[in-house]
Design an enzyme around this catalytic site. Sequence first.
Site, mmCIF file in Angstrom:
data_model
loop_
_atom_site.group_PDB
_atom_site.id
_atom_site.type_symbol
_atom_site.label_atom_id
_atom_site.label_comp_id
_atom_site.label_asym_id
_atom_site.label_seq_id
_atom_site.Cartn_x
_atom_site.Cartn_y
_atom_site.Cartn_z
ATOM 1 C CG HIS A 1 -0.235 0.044 2.539
ATOM 2 N ND1 HIS A 1 -0.138 -1.039 3.362
ATOM 3 C CD2 HIS A 1 0.421 1.046 3.173
ATOM 4 C CE1 HIS A 1 0.527 -0.715 4.446
ATOM 5 N NE2 HIS A 1 0.886 0.539 4.360
HETATM 6 P P1 TYD Z 1 -2.350 -4.165 7.608
HETATM 7 O O1 TYD Z 1 -2.536 -2.778 7.039
HETATM 8 O O2 TYD Z 1 -2.893 -5.301 6.810
HETATM 9 O O3 TYD Z 1 -0.817 -4.413 7.917
HETATM 10 P P2 TYD Z 1 0.430 -4.347 6.868
HETATM 11 O O4 TYD Z 1 0.410 -2.980 6.278
HETATM 12 O O5 TYD Z 1 1.646 -4.598 7.705
HETATM 13 O O6 TYD Z 1 0.266 -5.410 5.841
HETATM 14 O O7 TYD Z 1 -2.968 -4.172 9.070
HETATM 15 C C1 TYD Z 1 -3.375 -5.356 9.715
HETATM 16 C C2 TYD Z 1 -4.621 -5.078 10.541
HETATM 17 O O8 TYD Z 1 -4.335 -4.194 11.617
HETATM 18 C C3 TYD Z 1 -5.729 -4.453 9.727
HETATM 19 O O9 TYD Z 1 -6.947 -5.075 10.119
HETATM 20 C C4 TYD Z 1 -5.747 -3.002 10.171
HETATM 21 C C5 TYD Z 1 -5.234 -3.093 11.585
HETATM 22 N N1 TYD Z 1 -4.505 -1.897 12.025
HETATM 23 C C6 TYD Z 1 -5.075 -1.074 12.993
HETATM 24 O O10 TYD Z 1 -6.188 -1.324 13.488
HETATM 25 N N2 TYD Z 1 -4.381 0.022 13.416
HETATM 26 C C7 TYD Z 1 -3.164 0.331 12.921
HETATM 27 O O11 TYD Z 1 -2.537 1.338 13.345
HETATM 28 C C8 TYD Z 1 -2.580 -0.515 11.897
HETATM 29 C C9 TYD Z 1 -1.222 -0.215 11.305
HETATM 30 C C10 TYD Z 1 -3.288 -1.627 11.481
#
Ligand code: TYD
Length: 137
Positions: free
Chosen positions: A49
């Site tokens: 992303h």
């Molecule tokens: P995700 O964006 O998939 O992680 P990465 O970018 O490492 O692949 O995030 C995983 C889960 O955590 C998703 O359900 C969103 C949640 N999340 C939060 O609730 N708060 C946060 O600050 C972050 C970074 C993720």
Amino acid sequence: MDTQIIQFQNHADDRGSLIVAEYEKEIPFLVKRIYYIYDVSDDKHRGFHSHKDLLQVYIAIHGSLKVMLDDGKKQETVLLDNPAKGLYIGHNVWREIFDFSKDAVLLVLASEKFSESDYIRKYNDFLESIKKTIPNT
Ligand code: TYD
């Protein structure tokens, strides 16, 4: 590309090591949120992303991992393998995180609270967003 390697000073002595990440010295934004990622198996990739407004600093505070950075024109991969090394990620950067060592802990400092609407999660949308924010790309 709006990214930068940050070298933290290690205040090491015979008692051990201490690293400071301070606003306006090493960190160019006020930190509103931190999170950390660990227990990632070596076949898993995360990220995929970019963000509209969020600024971040990644620090592998234990173990190692790689971050692939893409500004829509070029790509580069940064190895984070030292707690004294940080990676600032600014605007218009697509990122993918992979090659986590078993013991890796990725600490993320973030300039904003969590907001799903700040994420761009499709690569084509990322390329479109760059065209809008950076003319002639
Ligand atoms: P995700 O964006 O998939 O992680 P990465 O970018 O490492 O692949 O995030 C995983 C889960 O955590 C998703 O359900 C969103 C949640 N999340 C939060 O609730 N708060 C946060 O600050 C972050 C970074 C993720």
